[in-house]
Design a protein around this motif. Structure first.
Motif, mmCIF file in Angstrom:
data_model
loop_
_atom_site.group_PDB
_atom_site.id
_atom_site.type_symbol
_atom_site.label_atom_id
_atom_site.label_comp_id
_atom_site.label_asym_id
_atom_site.label_seq_id
_atom_site.Cartn_x
_atom_site.Cartn_y
_atom_site.Cartn_z
ATOM 1 N N GLU A 127 0.829 -1.208 0.000
ATOM 2 C CA GLU A 127 0.000 0.000 0.000
ATOM 3 C C GLU A 127 0.863 1.258 0.000
ATOM 4 O O GLU A 127 0.528 2.237 -0.684
ATOM 5 C CB GLU A 127 -0.935 -0.011 1.213
ATOM 6 N N ILE A 128 1.968 1.220 0.703
ATOM 7 C CA ILE A 128 2.895 2.362 0.687
ATOM 8 C C ILE A 128 3.440 2.564 -0.715
ATOM 9 O O ILE A 128 3.531 3.701 -1.196
ATOM 10 C CB ILE A 128 4.020 2.164 1.724
ATOM 11 N N GLU A 129 3.749 1.488 -1.403
ATOM 12 C CA GLU A 129 4.245 1.585 -2.783
ATOM 13 C C GLU A 129 3.179 2.165 -3.709
ATOM 14 O O GLU A 129 3.489 2.956 -4.607
ATOM 15 C CB GLU A 129 4.713 0.213 -3.295
ATOM 16 N N ILE A 130 1.934 1.805 -3.496
ATOM 17 C CA ILE A 130 0.824 2.361 -4.293
ATOM 18 C C ILE A 130 0.732 3.873 -4.062
ATOM 19 O O ILE A 130 0.576 4.648 -5.015
ATOM 20 C CB ILE A 130 -0.509 1.662 -3.936
ATOM 21 N N LEU A 131 0.862 4.299 -2.813
ATOM 22 C CA LEU A 131 0.813 5.728 -2.501
ATOM 23 C C LEU A 131 2.024 6.465 -3.069
ATOM 24 O O LEU A 131 1.904 7.615 -3.521
ATOM 25 C CB LEU A 131 0.693 5.951 -0.996
ATOM 26 N N LYS A 132 3.183 5.808 -3.096
ATOM 27 C CA LYS A 132 4.375 6.417 -3.704
ATOM 28 C C LYS A 132 4.154 6.635 -5.197
ATOM 29 O O LYS A 132 4.520 7.684 -5.737
ATOM 30 C CB LYS A 132 5.599 5.522 -3.494
ATOM 31 N N LYS A 133 3.566 5.660 -5.848
ATOM 32 C CA LYS A 133 3.280 5.788 -7.294
ATOM 33 C C LYS A 133 2.305 6.947 -7.535
ATOM 34 O O LYS A 133 2.486 7.736 -8.462
ATOM 35 C CB LYS A 133 2.716 4.478 -7.839
#
Length: 147
Positions: A127-133
């Motif tokens: 989920e953190i990676e999704i928010l980074k994207k």
């Protein structure tokens, strides 16, 4: 004497139960527009304090917890309010997502006291990676706008 003091303290606490807390909800003027994936994460982990879509749990009606929660929400909305997200310029959105990611990566958000009770608010690495994207997409739009 001790009994009188105890009765007074208990009476004050009980009376405080009846002091209303402002739980009014403002109209969402310009709510966040993002992918379902991003909005789902933010709604689950951030919206109770950072939007007008606050869900007030039963314990938020109990003194003194009611005052603590109300203050957290007022402060959260003043820092960042996803109910007004689309009013922000791309520059402010870019700055906001950088701040959001910093808070998440440092473990500051969602706050620990919230995640104790709302375990589903904890963010996974995916989920953190999704928010980074999502943040990168906003930054790219901002860079394109400033060219």
């Amino acid at each position: 004497m001790k009994l009188r003091i105890s009765v007074v303290i208990v009476s004050v606490i009980l009376l405080c139960q009846f002091v209303p807390i402002d739980r009014s909800v403002s109209k969402e003027e310009a709510p966040l527009i993002a992918s379902e994936e991003v909005t789902s994460i933010l709604k689950r982990s951030c919206y109770d304090c950072h939007s007008y879509q606050t869900v007030w749990p039963f314990y938020s009606y109990v003194f003194p917890i009611s005052y603590l929660i109300s203050d957290h929400i007022k402060e959260g909305r003043s820092e960042l309010n996803f109910s007004n997200w689309e009013k922000l310029s791309l520059k402010k959105k870019s700055t906001a997502v950088a701040s959001i990611l910093e808070e998440i990566e440092e473990g500051e958000m969602p706050i620990f006291s919230y995640t104790i009770i709302h375990r589903g608010a904890r963010l996974t690495q995916t989920e953190i990676e999704i928010l980074k994207k999502w943040a990168e997409e906003i930054d790219a739009k901002y860079e394109e706008e400033t060219k």
